[in-house]
Enzyme design. Structure first.
Site, short mmCIF file in Angstrom:
data_model
loop_
_atom_site.label_atom_id
_atom_site.label_comp_id
_atom_site.label_asym_id
_atom_site.label_seq_id
_atom_site.Cartn_x
_atom_site.Cartn_y
_atom_site.Cartn_z
N ASP A 76 -9.54 6.64 10.71
CA ASP A 76 -8.86 6.25 11.94
C ASP A 76 -8.59 7.46 12.84
O ASP A 76 -8.78 8.61 12.43
CB ASP A 76 -7.55 5.50 11.64
CG ASP A 76 -6.70 6.16 10.55
OD1 ASP A 76 -6.93 7.35 10.26
OD2 ASP A 76 -5.82 5.50 10.00
N ASN A 138 4.67 0.17 5.47
CA ASN A 138 4.59 -1.28 5.73
C ASN A 138 3.31 -1.88 5.11
O ASN A 138 2.94 -3.00 5.45
CB ASN A 138 4.64 -1.56 7.24
CG ASN A 138 3.46 -0.96 7.99
OD1 ASN A 138 2.58 -0.34 7.39
ND2 ASN A 138 3.43 -1.14 9.29
N HIS A 140 0.24 -0.66 5.44
CA HIS A 140 -1.01 -0.50 6.19
C HIS A 140 -1.98 0.41 5.43
O HIS A 140 -1.58 1.29 4.67
CB HIS A 140 -0.79 -0.04 7.63
CG HIS A 140 -0.39 1.37 7.86
ND1 HIS A 140 0.61 1.71 8.75
CD2 HIS A 140 -0.84 2.55 7.36
CE1 HIS A 140 0.73 3.02 8.77
NE2 HIS A 140 -0.13 3.55 7.94
N GLU A 145 -2.57 -2.63 10.46
CA GLU A 145 -1.15 -2.96 10.37
C GLU A 145 -0.99 -4.40 9.86
O GLU A 145 -1.96 -5.17 9.84
CB GLU A 145 -0.51 -2.84 11.75
CG GLU A 145 -0.59 -1.44 12.36
CD GLU A 145 0.44 -0.47 11.78
OE1 GLU A 145 0.89 -0.65 10.63
OE2 GLU A 145 0.78 0.50 12.49
C1 GLP Z 1 -1.08 7.14 8.52
C2 GLP Z 1 -2.57 6.87 8.44
C3 GLP Z 1 -2.91 6.24 7.14
C4 GLP Z 1 -2.06 6.88 6.08
C5 GLP Z 1 -0.65 6.41 6.24
C6 GLP Z 1 0.35 7.12 5.35
O1 GLP Z 1 -0.54 6.93 9.73
N1 GLP Z 1 -3.16 6.13 9.50
O2 GLP Z 1 -4.30 6.36 6.88
O3 GLP Z 1 -2.50 6.53 4.81
O4 GLP Z 1 -0.28 6.43 7.59
O5 GLP Z 1 0.63 8.39 5.81
P1 GLP Z 1 1.40 9.48 4.98
O6 GLP Z 1 0.48 9.92 3.90
O7 GLP Z 1 1.71 10.57 5.96
O8 GLP Z 1 2.62 8.84 4.43
#
Ligand code: GLP
Length: 252
Positions: A76, A138, A140, A145
């Site tokens: 992403d 959440n 995702h 989402e």
């Molecule tokens: C982000 C990314 C995800 C990631 C998630 C968790 O915003 N888009 O791919 O796995 O949220 O992030 P973190 O590892 O910083 O908790």
């Protein structure tokens, strides 16, 4: 229609603490690369992956782990950030991995809001051997989402307020998280041959339990991973705390 689906039970490896979980994921990715140097990797960003990339860079420096023949597709990217913005996932990947290993620049791909279909086609042509994933609070995966369809492909999505709040820490003072992002879809992710999901820290415990043991519903995108037959979840004890005890004893 969903009721006719066969659900899988992802393998689960619960490591004592965060660092061990990160090292475990890095070791699995390195094993994939050593076994198949021209692997196609699906890569993720986020805080969870920083230690994983650090470990891979060390393996590149000290053990000769090579990315020279690998290809990568990131999950992403934010929409609307100028090239080189420090909070973009392109900068993240550059800072944490690409600048430090031997992967040719044109072998590393990130999605672009203006060419979703092309990105999807490039992934379909190559096929992702190993997709790594974090998980949002959440539920995702990528930026899929709650509400994301199991059939979704690479597209522009609106970010949930909770996700924007969680990711605000990655943006300079005075700048807000973009409202939209481009992400591989759930179906894109499920097209990978194998998938490794890393969940660390207490803040992920609820999302992980719902993903592995909750109902299969678009309200909780990570649960769709149970439609795939080769998923391994790697977590630390904090993230595994709400899983049923029989499962937390199982090492994958
Ligand atoms: C982000 C990314 C995800 C990631 C998630 C968790 O915003 N888009 O791919 O796995 O949220 O992030 P973190 O590892 O910083 O908790």
């Amino acid at each position: 229609m969903m009721a006719a689906q066969k659900y899988e039970t992802p393998a689960l490896a619960v490591l004592p603490e965060r660092h061990a979980a990160e090292m475990d994921l890095a070791a699995r990715l390195a094993a994939q690369l050593r076994g198949k140097p021209d692997s196609v990797l699906g890569l993720a960003t986020g805080n969870s992956m920083v230690g994983v990339y650090r470990a891979l860079v060390e393996m590149h420096r000290n053990e000769g782990l090579s990315f020279a023949r690998a290809t990568s597709f990131n999950l992403d990217e934010y929409c609307g950030l100028p090239n080189g913005h420090p909070s973009s996932f392109a900068s993240y990947m550059q800072d944490h991995l690409f600048a430090h290993v031997d992967m040719p620049r044109n072998s590393a791909h990130l999605p672009d809001e203006n060419s979703c279909a092309e990105y999807e086609a490039a992934i379909a042509k190559k096929g992702i051997d190993l997709q790594i994933l974090g998980i949002g609070r959440n539920g995702h995966i990528g930026f899929n989402e709650p509400g994301a369809a199991v059939t979704s492909r690479t597209r522009v999505v609106e970010l949930a307020a909770a996700t924007r709040a969680a990711n605000q820490r990655d943006f300079p003072d005075g700048e807000t998280v973009p409202t939209h992002a481009v992400t591989m879809g759930i179906a894109t992710i499920l097209s990978a041959r194998s998938i490794l999901l890393l969940a660390t820290g207490e803040a992920k415990a609820d999302a992980l339990a719902r993903a592995l043991e909750g109902p299969i519903t678009p309200d909780n995108p990570a649960c769709f991973l149970r439609l795939h037959s080769d998923v391994t979840v790697i977590s630390d004890r904090d993230a595994a705390r709400f899983l049923s005890s029989t499962r937390t004893n199982t090492d994958a």
